[in-house]
Design an enzyme around this catalytic site. Structure first.
Site, PDB file in Angstrom:
ATOM      1  N   VAL A   1     -20.598   7.017   0.717  1.00 48.77           N
ATOM      2  CA  VAL A   1     -19.151   6.321   0.397  1.00 48.77           C
ATOM      3  C   VAL A   1     -18.371   6.613   1.819  1.00 48.77           C
ATOM      4  CG1 VAL A   1     -17.213   6.442  -0.930  1.00 48.77           C
ATOM      5  CG2 VAL A   1     -19.225   6.628  -2.005  1.00 48.77           C
TER       6      VAL A   1
ATOM      7  N   LYS B   1     -16.687   9.318 -16.196  1.00 46.58           N
ATOM      8  CA  LYS B   1     -15.580   7.948 -16.157  1.00 46.58           C
ATOM      9  C   LYS B   1     -14.929   7.578 -17.466  1.00 46.58           C
ATOM     10  CE  LYS B   1     -18.693   6.356 -12.555  1.00 46.58           C
ATOM     11  NZ  LYS B   1     -19.897   5.503 -11.944  1.00 46.58           N
TER      12      LYS B   1
END
Length: 430
Positions: free
Chosen positions: A14, A205
């Site tokens: 990332v 999440k």
């Protein structure tokens, strides 16, 4: 020309995506925010490690204090992953009046209160769009676009690794183990894939999305969680036979002043849009009392999609001219809802049993299901060998506790070879 200096904590997949976007799209970013962005420092474990990125000398450091004590660095982007030391680094940076952008779902889900309290106290921004759904802008949708709504339901395919595995099992008749190996080879699964395949990642999440949507604290430990490691090709093929595909779903529902939250594999009708979400793609469905049904679809993982979400958060801070204006991305978690106990959750179920080939067994099991308040909607059998039969039951809606009681009783049944699998069936059109 206005300039801003930032730092990255981490240069993995990332972090590399963020570096590439900020460098390749430099002119477009300047047009959209009015700032020239300089990455002054990047925290890494090993400065001498060979990297494919062309990073100028003096930027890499293995000492966090080089970032913390540099007053010219105004924004810190955390892409290390894991709870520690990432949490401590973000707290320390905010105390030095540095704004934070993070992709760390674990920290937000488990330690969000501490992070947001610190951001509020120090009057700095804390943005975390990339913590859920990669390139899908779900946090902004909930925090900004849907603020006029009372959100009643969330359903998501939010883990790219498990979706990639299940897609290969469905499309290529591939075993779970082979699909997992392929996911590792292609960079969709970590060396230790436990967080993904056992549903922890999706639970983090869901915790974040549910807390925001229902404006109430939802801790990951209170989420019913099952992974996909027990899914077999037989289950995939039976799902096809009955008109379904198997997906790992994250579901949050607000009803009767309680919140129902669960992560588990489920049969999804093959004509539902979620059945077409393949490979590492993600999708999130939201139901609001004003907007109605809304579905967001896109790449849920990868360096550039996740990096795009991070840079979007960075630009949000810059558009505010780095001036904290009282609008913190903090969560309003003032509602006092109970979390529905997992035993009370209701679903339809697929039950696959391997039993001895003897007369009366279907009747025995049907009686046992009935004694536990489970009604049958369909039963079928496949003879495997002379002494083994696969029995498949599809049930009507029943409570989790009824299924748990049935599991306990059926495991003591003398003609049972093995309880192979139990998977929920979700009619997502309701």
């Amino acid at each position: 020309m206005k300039q801003v200096k930032i730092a990255l904590l981490g240069l993995g997949n990332v972090g590399s995506g963020v570096w590439k976007i900020l460098n390749f799209n430099k002119s477009e970013i300047f047009k959209r925010c009015g700032f020239e962005i300089e990455i002054k420092k990047i925290l890494v474990n090993d400065i001498n490690k060979k990297r494919y990125l062309d990073i100028p000398d003096g930027i890499l450091t293995n000492n966090f204090c080089d970032i913390l004590n540099d007053d010219s660095i105004e924004i810190v982007i955390e892409v290390m992953g894991g709870a520690y030391p990432a949490l401590d680094y973000m707290i320390e940076a905010m105390k030095k009046k540095k704004h934070i952008v993070t992709a760390n779902k674990l920290c937000i889900a488990l330690h969000g209160d501490r992070l947001f309290e610190t951001a509020l106290k120090e009057k700095v921004f804390l943005y975390y769009e990339a913590s859920v759904g990669g390139g899908i802008p779900i946090i902004k949708q909930i925090n900004e676009s849907l603020t006029a709504n009372k959100i009643e339901k969330i359903v998501g395919i939010v883990n790219g690794t498990t979706n990639y595995i299940l897609s290969n099992m469905t499309e290529s008749n591939m075993s779970f183990d082979k699909a997992l190996c392929l996911a590792k080879e292609n960079g969709f699964a970590e060396f230790d894939p436990t967080d993904d395949i056992e549903g922890f990642d999706a639970a983090y999440k869901l915790s974040i999305m549910s807390s925001l949507s229902f404006e109430a604290p939802v801790h990951p430990n209170n989420i019913l969680r099952e992974g996909i490691s027990n899914i077999r090709i037989k289950d995939i093929n039976y799902a096809k036979k009955f008109g379904y595909v198997i997906k790992l779903l994250a579901i949050g529902t607000l009803k009767n002043n309680s919140i129902e939250v669960r992560v588990h594999p489920a049969f999804v009708p093959k004509n539902h849009p979620f059945a077409s979400v393949k490979d590492s793609f993600n999708a999130v469905y939201l139901k609001g009392n004003a907007v109605g049904d809304l579905t967001i679809y896109g790449k849920g993982a990868g360096d550039l999609p996740t990096g795009s979400a991070i840079v979007s958060d960075l630009l949000s801070i810059l558009r505010n001219n780095l001036n904290y204006c009282g609008i913190n991305q903090a969560r309003n978690l003032n509602n006092k809802y109970d979390i529905l106990p997992s035993d009370e959750i209701e679903s339809e179920y697929y039950i696959r049993l391997n039993v001895k080939d003897k007369p009366g067994i279907i009747g025995d099991i049907g009686t046992l299901l009935g004694e536990n308040n489970i009604s049958i909607s369909l039963v079928t059998q496949d003879i495997q060998t002379k002494h083994q039969v696969d029995l498949i039951f599809l049930t009507q809606k029943c409570k989790e506790k009824s299924i748990n009681n049935f599991k306990e009783k059926i495991n003591n049944y003398k003609n049972l070879n093995k309880l192979e699998n139990i998977i929920r069936i979700e009619n997502l059109n309701n």
